[in-house]
Design an enzyme around this catalytic site. Sequence first.
Site, PDB file in Angstrom:
ATOM      1  N   ASP A 179      -1.400  12.174  -1.649  1.00 45.78           N
ATOM      2  CA  ASP A 179      -1.748  10.478  -2.144  1.00 45.78           C
ATOM      3  C   ASP A 179       0.227  10.037  -1.809  1.00 45.78           C
ATOM      4  O   ASP A 179       0.176  10.065  -2.483  1.00 45.78           O
ATOM      5  CB  ASP A 179      -2.448  10.363  -3.521  1.00 45.78           C
ATOM      6  N   LYS A 204      -3.482  -1.018  -2.806  1.00 43.49           N
ATOM      7  CA  LYS A 204      -2.658  -1.553  -3.458  1.00 43.49           C
ATOM      8  C   LYS A 204      -1.366  -2.086  -2.012  1.00 43.49           C
ATOM      9  O   LYS A 204      -0.594  -3.461  -1.561  1.00 43.49           O
ATOM     10  CB  LYS A 204      -1.703   0.159  -3.775  1.00 43.49           C
TER      11      LYS A 204
END
Length: 385
Positions: A179, A204
């Site tokens: 990730d 994000k």
Amino acid sequence: MTTENIRGFDSLAVHAGQEFDPATGAVIPPVHFSTTYAQDGVGGLRQGYEYGRSGNPTRTSLQTQLAAIEGGRHALSFASGLAAEDALLRAVLQPGDEVLLGNDVYGGTYRLIARILGPWGVKLRVVDMSDADAVAAAIDQRAPKIVWVETPSNPLLRITDIAELARVSHAAGALVVVDNTFASPALQQPLALGADVVVHSTTKYLGGHSDVVGGALVLNDDELAEKAKFLQFAAGAVSGPLDAWLTTRGIKTLGIRMQRHSENGQAVADFLAGHGAVARVYYPGLASHPGHEIAARQMSAFGGIVSLALADAAAARRFAESTRVFTLAESLGGVESLLNYPDEMTHASVRGTELAVPEEVIRLSVGIESVEDLLADLEQALAGL
């Protein structure tokens, strides 16, 4: 314009998948809202498009862009980061398979594996991914199907040596998933370090403006990409055209934003590390951070996430409710600075587990504002403790 001769990250971020509209010459490709596409006779698809769930030109542009900036052959865009994770997990796992997960990760990832896939028969083990010996021992004990890591991790900013993790995991036949949300491909490219799949919450840093929810997978394996693509189509958790376009627009400034996020993050970490009211600072850019040397080797800068520990839970709550520039809110990675109290917010789902976040910890997402304003805000909040 083609990107055949473009190699620089910022150039790829601006140009990959972004050819001008051939009909009008519009430099910015249009947003394609159509749900269906005219066919030239039965099965005669124009450029492969038939229905909005199976494909959309705006989503294709984003996927081309994502693959280019992560250095992968394939990219898939989803409606959320968790939708991307779910598709990958179901593409790889069968009942009885096991995931070896880091003990400091986004609470939603743990929840997905433990509470959604767990009853389906997927097993889960947890290990400190920043401890290479512990990881090797866990893999030697029983080879997992997937080794899943966040580096830097959420929210304690632990660092894992991706190349070493890939070496050990591949020797046992495990798939390595990284990730890369906290670092973004502007600062770290896991595929080049040996990872098999990169996962993103594009909500994000990639989107970067707190105005779009999305997720992505980037990988090189053709067969696995086809399996994940089938699930993207069959289960339908695709990014909509406007969401894809907003994400693409955000990515174009990713490189320069991450530079400012990193500069401000370092300044905030240095300030907090020297403050008497702060018990501990978690930031890989600090020489005192246990993963600093690894982070310096595999990242080009240290990012905009800084976590800190205060005296106790009560102090952390008071601090969280006292800032004026940092906004108390979920999420991270936008241009504005945010503050999160993980125990009761992003990581509430892992309370009472091996992944529980200490109650005295605060996570800061340091934005791109004038750093003097950020430091002054932190100073006044700390002075009130």
